[in-house]
Design a protein around this motif. Sequence first.
Motif, PDB file in Angstrom:
ATOM      1  N   ASP A   1      65.572 -37.635 -26.254  1.00 54.71           N
ATOM      2  CA  ASP A   1      66.389 -36.427 -26.142  1.00 54.71           C
ATOM      3  C   ASP A   1      67.542 -36.505 -27.130  1.00 54.71           C
ATOM      4  N   THR A   2      67.968 -35.351 -27.596  1.00 56.63           N
ATOM      5  CA  THR A   2      69.116 -35.289 -28.487  1.00 56.63           C
ATOM      6  C   THR A   2      70.375 -35.636 -27.691  1.00 56.63           C
ATOM      7  N   PRO A   3      71.182 -36.562 -28.193  1.00 54.94           N
ATOM      8  CA  PRO A   3      72.422 -36.893 -27.477  1.00 54.94           C
ATOM      9  C   PRO A   3      73.405 -35.730 -27.542  1.00 54.94           C
ATOM     10  N   ASN A   4      74.218 -35.616 -26.509  1.00 52.49           N
ATOM     11  CA  ASN A   4      75.215 -34.542 -26.534  1.00 52.49           C
ATOM     12  C   ASN A   4      76.397 -34.965 -27.408  1.00 52.49           C
ATOM     13  N   PRO A   5      77.208 -33.986 -27.822  1.00 42.67           N
ATOM     14  CA  PRO A   5      78.317 -34.297 -28.739  1.00 42.67           C
ATOM     15  C   PRO A   5      79.273 -35.371 -28.223  1.00 42.67           C
TER      16      PRO A   5
ATOM     17  N   ASN B   1      69.220 -43.822 -29.534  1.00 40.15           N
ATOM     18  CA  ASN B   1      69.136 -42.360 -29.446  1.00 40.15           C
ATOM     19  C   ASN B   1      70.182 -41.705 -30.353  1.00 40.15           C
ATOM     20  N   VAL B   2      71.397 -42.216 -30.316  1.00 39.13           N
ATOM     21  CA  VAL B   2      72.478 -41.684 -31.148  1.00 39.13           C
ATOM     22  C   VAL B   2      72.201 -41.985 -32.622  1.00 39.13           C
ATOM     23  N   LEU B   3      71.775 -43.191 -32.928  1.00 36.32           N
ATOM     24  CA  LEU B   3      71.499 -43.551 -34.318  1.00 36.32           C
ATOM     25  C   LEU B   3      70.366 -42.707 -34.894  1.00 36.32           C
ATOM     26  N   GLN B   4      69.329 -42.462 -34.123  1.00 34.76           N
ATOM     27  CA  GLN B   4      68.225 -41.619 -34.594  1.00 34.76           C
ATOM     28  C   GLN B   4      68.706 -40.205 -34.882  1.00 34.76           C
TER      29      GLN B   4
ATOM     30  N   ALA C   1      81.404 -30.810 -37.300  1.00 40.68           N
ATOM     31  CA  ALA C   1      80.380 -30.636 -38.335  1.00 40.68           C
ATOM     32  C   ALA C   1      79.222 -31.608 -38.106  1.00 40.68           C
ATOM     33  N   VAL C   2      79.543 -32.812 -37.672  1.00 40.84           N
ATOM     34  CA  VAL C   2      78.495 -33.800 -37.354  1.00 40.84           C
ATOM     35  C   VAL C   2      77.679 -33.299 -36.170  1.00 40.84           C
ATOM     36  N   SER C   3      78.339 -32.841 -35.139  1.00 44.97           N
ATOM     37  CA  SER C   3      77.637 -32.331 -33.961  1.00 44.97           C
ATOM     38  C   SER C   3      76.743 -31.142 -34.308  1.00 44.97           C
ATOM     39  N   SER C   4      77.235 -30.252 -35.141  1.00 42.36           N
ATOM     40  CA  SER C   4      76.443 -29.094 -35.575  1.00 42.36           C
ATOM     41  C   SER C   4      75.212 -29.535 -36.364  1.00 42.36           C
ATOM     42  N   ALA C   5      75.386 -30.523 -37.233  1.00 42.52           N
ATOM     43  CA  ALA C   5      74.263 -31.017 -38.030  1.00 42.52           C
ATOM     44  C   ALA C   5      73.196 -31.650 -37.140  1.00 42.52           C
ATOM     45  N   ILE C   6      73.623 -32.337 -36.093  1.00 39.58           N
ATOM     46  CA  ILE C   6      72.666 -32.936 -35.159  1.00 39.58           C
ATOM     47  C   ILE C   6      71.878 -31.826 -34.450  1.00 39.58           C
ATOM     48  N   SER C   7      72.581 -30.798 -34.009  1.00 38.11           N
ATOM     49  CA  SER C   7      71.914 -29.681 -33.336  1.00 38.11           C
ATOM     50  C   SER C   7      70.931 -28.983 -34.272  1.00 38.11           C
ATOM     51  N   ASP C   8      71.337 -28.786 -35.531  1.00 32.01           N
ATOM     52  CA  ASP C   8      70.485 -28.102 -36.504  1.00 32.01           C
ATOM     53  C   ASP C   8      69.268 -28.940 -36.892  1.00 32.01           C
ATOM     54  N   ALA C   9      69.385 -30.262 -36.828  1.00 33.01           N
ATOM     55  CA  ALA C   9      68.294 -31.150 -37.246  1.00 33.01           C
ATOM     56  C   ALA C   9      67.191 -31.210 -36.201  1.00 33.01           C
TER      57      ALA C   9
END
Length: 65
Positions: A3-7, A38-41, A56-64
């Motif tokens: 699962d994608t980690p939350n911000p 999970n966070v590193l991935q 910006a990092v959190s947004s990039a994770i969501s967009d990826a």
Amino acid sequence: MSDTPNPIQVQKYLGGIDYPASKETILESARDSGADDNVLQALEAIPDGDYDAPTAVSSAISDAN
């Protein structure tokens, strides 16, 4: 797949980074802070470039994902 980690999960490993920061700096800081796989991935999946703030990092994770 993980699962994608939350911000909040991501940002706890990025404390002390001076922004703007490159993807490599962000990954290095997360590793040094003991981030889990999970966070590193999630961070490895963000585009190369400079990030000007934690949001910006959190947004990039969501967009990826």
